[in-house]
Design an enzyme around this catalytic site. Sequence first.
Site, PDB file in Angstrom:
ATOM      1  N   THR A 127       0.826  -1.196   0.000  1.00 59.90           N
ATOM      2  CA  THR A 127       0.000   0.000   0.000  1.00 59.90           C
ATOM      3  C   THR A 127       0.868   1.256   0.000  1.00 59.90           C
ATOM      4  O   THR A 127       2.027   1.214   0.440  1.00 59.90           O
ATOM      5  CB  THR A 127      -0.901  -0.019   1.256  1.00 59.90           C
ATOM      6  OG1 THR A 127      -1.438   1.271   1.476  1.00 59.90           O
ATOM      7  CG2 THR A 127      -0.117  -0.411   2.511  1.00 59.90           C
ATOM      8  N   ASP A 128       0.284   2.380  -0.438  1.00 58.56           N
ATOM      9  CA  ASP A 128       1.010   3.652  -0.325  1.00 58.56           C
ATOM     10  C   ASP A 128       1.042   4.139   1.123  1.00 58.56           C
ATOM     11  O   ASP A 128       1.788   5.071   1.436  1.00 58.56           O
ATOM     12  CB  ASP A 128       0.392   4.712  -1.242  1.00 58.56           C
ATOM     13  CG  ASP A 128      -1.059   5.034  -0.919  1.00 58.56           C
ATOM     14  OD1 ASP A 128      -1.676   4.343  -0.084  1.00 58.56           O
ATOM     15  OD2 ASP A 128      -1.592   6.007  -1.508  1.00 58.56           O
ATOM     16  N   GLU A 129       0.244   3.514   2.000  1.00 61.96           N
ATOM     17  CA  GLU A 129       0.195   3.990   3.393  1.00 61.96           C
ATOM     18  C   GLU A 129       1.512   3.760   4.128  1.00 61.96           C
ATOM     19  O   GLU A 129       1.761   4.363   5.167  1.00 61.96           O
ATOM     20  CB  GLU A 129      -0.977   3.333   4.139  1.00 61.96           C
ATOM     21  CG  GLU A 129      -2.298   3.661   3.473  1.00 61.96           C
ATOM     22  CD  GLU A 129      -3.533   3.275   4.281  1.00 61.96           C
ATOM     23  OE1 GLU A 129      -3.452   3.237   5.516  1.00 61.96           O
ATOM     24  OE2 GLU A 129      -4.572   3.019   3.646  1.00 61.96           O
ATOM     25  N   TYR A 153      -1.965  -0.904  10.960  1.00 61.89           N
ATOM     26  CA  TYR A 153      -2.092  -1.539   9.632  1.00 61.89           C
ATOM     27  C   TYR A 153      -0.883  -1.227   8.758  1.00 61.89           C
ATOM     28  O   TYR A 153      -0.198  -2.133   8.269  1.00 61.89           O
ATOM     29  CB  TYR A 153      -3.378  -1.070   8.935  1.00 61.89           C
ATOM     30  CG  TYR A 153      -3.385  -1.345   7.439  1.00 61.89           C
ATOM     31  CD1 TYR A 153      -3.434  -2.643   6.948  1.00 61.89           C
ATOM     32  CD2 TYR A 153      -3.325  -0.290   6.513  1.00 61.89           C
ATOM     33  CE1 TYR A 153      -3.424  -2.889   5.570  1.00 61.89           C
ATOM     34  CE2 TYR A 153      -3.312  -0.534   5.147  1.00 61.89           C
ATOM     35  CZ  TYR A 153      -3.360  -1.837   4.677  1.00 61.89           C
ATOM     36  OH  TYR A 153      -3.337  -2.082   3.319  1.00 61.89           O
ATOM     37  N   LYS A 203       2.193  -3.598   7.242  1.00 59.33           N
ATOM     38  CA  LYS A 203       2.454  -3.716   5.800  1.00 59.33           C
ATOM     39  C   LYS A 203       3.911  -3.315   5.505  1.00 59.33           C
ATOM     40  O   LYS A 203       4.589  -3.962   4.710  1.00 59.33           O
ATOM     41  CB  LYS A 203       1.487  -2.849   4.994  1.00 59.33           C
ATOM     42  CG  LYS A 203       0.046  -3.322   4.981  1.00 59.33           C
ATOM     43  CD  LYS A 203      -0.164  -4.697   4.371  1.00 59.33           C
ATOM     44  CE  LYS A 203       0.036  -4.719   2.875  1.00 59.33           C
ATOM     45  NZ  LYS A 203      -0.288  -6.070   2.312  1.00 59.33           N
TER      46      LYS A 203
END
Length: 350
Positions: free
Chosen positions: A133-135, A158, A162
């Site tokens: 993810t870009d998060e 989260y 990741k």
Amino acid sequence: MRVIVTGGAGFIGSAVCRHFVLDLGHDVVVVDKLTYAGNMDSLEPVASNPKFSFERHDICDADAMNRIFSQHQPDAVVHLAAESHVDRSISGSDVFVKTNVVGTFTLLEAARRYLSLADRARAKDFRFVHVSTDEVYGSLDDVGHFTETTPYDPSSPYSATKAASDHLAKAWHRTYDLPVIISNCSNNYGPYHFPEKLIPLVILNALDRKALPVYGDGSNVRDWLYVEDHARALGLILARGRPGENYNIGGRNERRNIDVVRQICSCMDRLRPIENSHHDLIRFVPDRPGHDRRYAIDATKLESELAWQAQETFETGIEKTVQWYLDRADWWSPLRRRVYSGERLGLLKA
Ligand code: NAD
């Protein structure tokens, strides 16, 4: 090509399975534990296809993973299985650590063991696409974009898990020469999206004339991508991506959350008019703890190296998505009744 797709019964995983089987002609073996987020109904378009098979297992189960690799002899893995909802990670992070970190580690080890026993040709062409993810990049101010060299700086449990799994995947490439490719994608939306996430939640609450919750002042920005554009990007990355590389995936569709909700309301006013307007249902609610301000993806590398372009604009994608939820109560109503009915998640207790 035979591909193991982990998390194939989830939102993005099921789009990947539909694209791989129906458009690309790949053989797909789904490995999925079927948590609350996994749904066999999302795989209905491919379930009876001879190119499709399903293994219900936890990716943390090393024996099962070793057996699956050895039995199915895959050419590639596309790893999507994860706990994916930021709000749930705030109130229950343990399962995020287990699945996202230990699960990814288990899968990397199973792939490594499999390749150590495989013949040289298969080992050379094998790919492990780790879907992230870009998060992991944290939060942006009002200007700038995430590129593949932006340092990792995750904010939520989260995104931290990741990020940890991305580091493991990269280490398995550098240390063991496992042919890993990592993709970092922005927020997805589209059909078969579990109704805890902003866009389906707002559509279904609007349909029920319930309050439409907007976190904080609604000014947080996300960069939206239609899920089928993500699936096509993963197909290209699998075919032509370079091992050891990261590829950012995003549709250049930055929107403030409040504008996303307003756009859905306008769409609902057109497609399912009520006497007032759906806009009247919008309610601002306490913000998410640690809420990242803005995400924005620079997808130049994917666009130039692999000739990928998003096919949907946010306008066309949202229209399709709202229409899909209006047409597919058979898919979402059991979930709203039995699994998640729209209550607020992820608030810290005082
Ligand atoms: P999802 O929650 O809809 O689906 C996750 C799937 O993984 C479910 O089918 C679930 O049953 C399965 N799963 C969970 N734990 C498992 C375990 N221990 N063993 C086997 N299967 C398990 O998630 P999604 O939104 O489709 O996201 C898929 C992947 O893409 C995730 O890795 C996520 O981090 C990443 N991603 C998501 C987005 C997004 O906007 N949704 C954006 C970028 C990246």
